[in-house]
Design an enzyme around this catalytic site. Structure first.
Site, short mmCIF file in Angstrom:
data_model
loop_
_atom_site.label_atom_id
_atom_site.label_comp_id
_atom_site.label_asym_id
_atom_site.label_seq_id
_atom_site.Cartn_x
_atom_site.Cartn_y
_atom_site.Cartn_z
N LYS A 1 -11.93 -4.56 -9.18
CA LYS A 1 -13.02 -3.58 -9.18
C LYS A 1 -12.57 -2.25 -9.78
O LYS A 1 -13.29 -1.66 -10.57
CB LYS A 1 -13.54 -3.36 -7.75
CG LYS A 1 -14.08 -4.63 -7.10
CD LYS A 1 -14.75 -4.35 -5.76
CE LYS A 1 -13.78 -3.91 -4.69
NZ LYS A 1 -12.85 -4.98 -4.24
N ARG B 1 -19.52 -2.47 2.14
CA ARG B 1 -18.61 -3.54 2.54
C ARG B 1 -19.08 -4.25 3.80
O ARG B 1 -18.43 -5.20 4.23
CB ARG B 1 -17.25 -2.95 2.80
CG ARG B 1 -16.23 -3.24 1.67
CD ARG B 1 -14.98 -2.56 2.06
NE ARG B 1 -13.74 -2.95 1.54
CZ ARG B 1 -13.09 -2.31 0.58
NH1 ARG B 1 -13.66 -1.35 -0.08
NH2 ARG B 1 -11.87 -2.67 0.28
N ARG C 1 0.61 -5.10 -7.73
CA ARG C 1 -0.12 -3.90 -8.17
C ARG C 1 0.70 -2.63 -7.93
O ARG C 1 1.34 -2.47 -6.90
CB ARG C 1 -1.44 -3.82 -7.41
CG ARG C 1 -2.23 -2.58 -7.71
CD ARG C 1 -3.68 -2.76 -7.38
NE ARG C 1 -3.96 -2.73 -5.95
CZ ARG C 1 -5.19 -2.78 -5.46
NH1 ARG C 1 -6.22 -2.91 -6.27
NH2 ARG C 1 -5.39 -2.75 -4.17
N ARG D 1 0.73 0.57 -2.96
CA ARG D 1 -0.09 0.97 -1.81
C ARG D 1 0.45 0.31 -0.56
O ARG D 1 0.77 -0.88 -0.59
CB ARG D 1 -1.53 0.53 -2.05
CG ARG D 1 -2.37 1.60 -2.70
CD ARG D 1 -3.71 1.08 -3.10
NE ARG D 1 -4.45 0.41 -2.04
CZ ARG D 1 -5.69 -0.03 -2.18
NH1 ARG D 1 -6.32 0.13 -3.32
NH2 ARG D 1 -6.31 -0.65 -1.19
N ARG E 1 -6.62 -8.35 4.65
CA ARG E 1 -7.76 -7.77 3.91
C ARG E 1 -8.66 -8.87 3.36
O ARG E 1 -9.88 -8.72 3.32
CB ARG E 1 -7.24 -6.87 2.79
CG ARG E 1 -6.70 -5.54 3.34
CD ARG E 1 -5.83 -4.84 2.34
NE ARG E 1 -6.54 -4.41 1.16
CZ ARG E 1 -5.96 -4.20 -0.02
NH1 ARG E 1 -4.68 -4.38 -0.17
NH2 ARG E 1 -6.68 -3.80 -1.03
P1 AMP Z 1 -10.04 -0.27 -1.44
O1 AMP Z 1 -9.27 0.71 -2.24
O2 AMP Z 1 -11.48 -0.35 -1.87
O3 AMP Z 1 -9.39 -1.61 -1.36
O4 AMP Z 1 -10.07 0.31 0.08
C1 AMP Z 1 -8.89 0.49 0.81
C2 AMP Z 1 -9.19 0.55 2.29
O5 AMP Z 1 -10.09 1.62 2.56
C3 AMP Z 1 -9.88 -0.69 2.85
O6 AMP Z 1 -8.97 -1.71 3.19
C4 AMP Z 1 -10.59 -0.10 4.06
O7 AMP Z 1 -9.66 0.15 5.11
C5 AMP Z 1 -11.04 1.26 3.55
N1 AMP Z 1 -12.38 1.20 2.91
C6 AMP Z 1 -12.69 1.46 1.61
N2 AMP Z 1 -14.01 1.33 1.39
C7 AMP Z 1 -14.56 0.99 2.57
C8 AMP Z 1 -15.88 0.70 3.01
N3 AMP Z 1 -16.93 0.74 2.16
N4 AMP Z 1 -16.06 0.35 4.32
C9 AMP Z 1 -15.04 0.33 5.19
N5 AMP Z 1 -13.76 0.57 4.86
C10 AMP Z 1 -13.51 0.91 3.55
#
Ligand code: AMP
Length: 214
Positions: A14, A89, A128, A161, A172
């Site tokens: 994404k 999400r 990554r 990360r 995840r």
């Molecule tokens: P990402 O970079 O999109 O993979 O997000 C990293 C982390 O941020 C996720 O594993 C969640 O802990 C949190 N997070 C990001 N976006 C959301 C969302 N829309 N709802 C809930 N948690 C989120």
């Protein structure tokens, strides 16, 4: 206001795809993950609240997410076009986003589902690397930087990360199946779902998405 959504498991691409779309269009990129990481780095109350969930690979509570998204949208204009990355999400976030869009006279025009086989996802996430300074995304074998550990674009240092380690990655993916995958059905029923094959190169996925973008 118009919005598109990038939907897909962690590691589906994404972030990389949204970079290409951002450069080729006038969509404004909103990544809740990036916003939360910035809040954690800055040590804001939202960051402190979110950190423990993020470190475990769990979702941050819906009310926290909706607060940061609505705050961001309130800074924009009526003609803005948004690309949501990693949001919504949960079904609750999707419903609340619908409400917010209706209130603002906007629409969610398309939801792009990035389809990738699970083994590809695990390999992508564990390899990554991200630039500490500008956020550019690399992969140790698929998208290596010219100089190991250094960002091609800005010279910043690359890091992994904390939630890209194998155990957290598996959690995840499980969280995605349990809490996010039901959005596929939700948006399919609304007739806005567009499936993209994101299992090959980022260039191919970007080409397919830009061709389908209405
Ligand atoms: P990402 O970079 O999109 O993979 O997000 C990293 C982390 O941020 C996720 O594993 C969640 O802990 C949190 N997070 C990001 N976006 C959301 C969302 N829309 N709802 C809930 N948690 C989120």
């Amino acid at each position: 206001m118009k919005a598109i959504i990038l939907l897909g498991a962690p590691g589906a691409g994404k972030g990389t795809l949204s970079e290409s779309v951002k450069n080729a269009t006038d969509f404004i990129h909103i990544s809740t993950g990036d916003m939360l990481r910035e809040a954690v780095k800055a040590g804001t109350p939202t960051g402190l609240e979110a950190k423990s969930f993020m470190d475990k690979g769990e979702l941050v509570p819906d009310d926290v997410i909706m607060r940061i998204v609505e705050e961001r949208l309130s800074q924009g204009g009526l003609d803005d076009k948004y690309m949501f990355d990693g949001f919504p999400r949960t079904l609750e976030q999707a419903r609340l986003l619908d409400e917010a869009m209706t209130k603002a006279g906007g629409v969610i025009s398309q939801v792009f589902l990035l389809e990738v086989p699970t083994p590809v996802i695990v390999s992508r996430l564990s390899g990554r690397r991200i630039c500490k300074n500008c956020g550019a995304v690399y992969h140790i074998t698929n998208i290596p930087p010219k100089v190991e550990g250094i960002c091609d674009r800005c010279g910043g240092q690359l890091y992994q990360r904390p939630d890209d380690t194998e155990a957290t990655v598996l959690n995840r993916l499980d969280v995605y199946q349990r809490q996010t995958a039901s959005l596929i059905d939700f948006y399919e029923k609304k007739g806005v779902l567009v499936r993209i094959n994101a299992g090959e190169t980022p260039q191919e996925a970007a080409k397919e998405m830009l061709e389908q973008l209405a």
